[in-house]
Write a protein that holds these residues in place. Structure first.
Motif: not given
Length: 368
Positions: A331-351
């Motif tokens: 559901r995400y691009t490779a760059d987006e996946a690398r940015a949010i990897a290891g983080h909680r879903s609640s942090e996605i918008e901030a990242l």
């Protein structure tokens, strides 16, 4: 023998010739009310229902006084713009007395041809069904041109059935099934009750459209059946002009059933598993355990993302040691996946700077 009894998710296709009176150009309100009662009955039995409905151009052309002849593209799109309002209101008014909420969903061929749009459509329709709504799907005739059109709602209905993972698709038609010949011209014509394989001989029996309002014929219905069967969905062709057509089908009205040899979930997972992955996601032990228990893959469980993949592309899912657990549609691009990897879903918008979906790969888009 298939039936509607026990179905979990049903798609019903309704053509213009059933919904709109050809002589007056007006809505067949009484018939629609009986269909809405059938939908409420199926919902009461625990089924989720999606309606694929023609009718916007037919209703709009009557309101605009455009007559019954072939319309140029601009007039067709203008008629659709007027008719879509009337069509949506008609379904809303028919379903409301049963406590059901109608939702309008307009699509074009691009929405299924593009994987990212396909996933967005799947997520939207799935959420509507989970919330108890009845999606009313139609081709977006106000913007669709020939190169981005389905062209008929039989094939659109089949694609919607694939998108939502339906186990039943009902094509309400002006005939009660597929015959060995045209039953109006050949008194010896015999209807098929069940078809388990669409052979060249069966394809040769299909005819063309016979209605001034309908674009589909038996050929397009066979194309729809082939698509539905490949996705594990049983398809029925049955007469729709009678009142309570779905109740009649459930009670054994004449029909031709096309039966698949897989269920929708198995067929979808086989399709996903056969794709060539565009990248890889490595997950920790906790995520691997969650996946084995049927959970979605959340960003928190991803330890690394590699490759160059876009939203909707297939990616391999590996454990920390590099063993392949399965694959799914990201559901995400490779760059987006690398940015949010290891983080909680609640942090996605901030990242990322914008809100995203909680799961990186939803369990419905995954084959383990």
């Amino acid at each position: 023998m298939a039936s509607l009894t026990g179905a979990a998710r049903i798609v019903v296709k309704i053509g213009s010739a059933l919904l709109v009176d050809r002589a007056t150009g007006g809505l067949r309100r009484d018939w629609l009310d009986t269909l809405a009662a059938d939908v409420a009955r199926l919902k009461g039995q625990g089924a989720e229902v999606v309606i694929v409905s023609s009718g916007s151009i037919a209703l709009g052309r009557g309101a605009l006084g455009l007559g019954q002849g072939t319309l140029p593209l601009e007039q067709s799109q203008a008629a659709a713009a007027v008719g879509q309002i009337r069509l949506a209101r008609a379904y809303e008014e028919a379903l409301a007395p049963h406590g059901l909420t109608a939702a309008q969903v307009l699509v074009t061929l691009e929405d299924s041809a593009d994987r990212r749009r396909y996933l967005n459509s799947r997520a939207t329709l799935g959420t509507l069904l989970a919330l108890g709504a009845v999606p009313i799907v139609n081709e977006n005739d106000t913007v669709a041109t020939d190169e981005i059109r389905y062209g008929d709602n039989d094939r659109l209905a089949a694609q919607v059935a694939v998108t939502v993972g339906a186990d039943r698709l009902v094509l309400l038609s002006d005939v009660d099934g597929l015959y060995t010949a045209n039953p109006l011209a050949d008194p010896e014509a015999r209807r098929f009750d069940v078809i388990e394989e669409i052979t060249p001989e069966i394809e040769a029996m299909a005819g063309d459209a016979g209605s001034g309002l309908s674009k589909g014929g038996m050929k397009t219905k066979l194309m729809a059946a082939r698509t539905a069967m490949a996705a594990g969905c049983a398809l029925a062709i049955t007469a729709g002009a009678r009142d309570h057509p779905l109740r009649a089908l459930e009670e054994g009205a004449p029909a031709t059933w096309f039966l698949p040899n897989l269920d929708p979930a198995s067929a979808r997972k086989r399709w996903i598993a056969a794709m060539k992955p565009r990248g890889e996601l490595r997950v920790d032990a906790g995520a691997a355990d969650a996946l084995a228990r049927g959970k979605s893959l959340l960003p928190a469980g991803v330890v690394a993302a590699s490759g160059a993949f876009g939203r909707g592309d297939p990616v391999a899912i590996l454990d920390r040691q590099g063993r392949k657990l399965g694959q799914g549609l990201s559901r995400y691009t490779a760059d987006e996946a690398r940015a949010i990897a290891g983080h909680r879903s609640s942090e996605i918008e901030a990242l990322l700077g914008y809100p995203g979906r909680a799961a990186l790969i939803h369990r419905d888009d995954m084959a383990l």
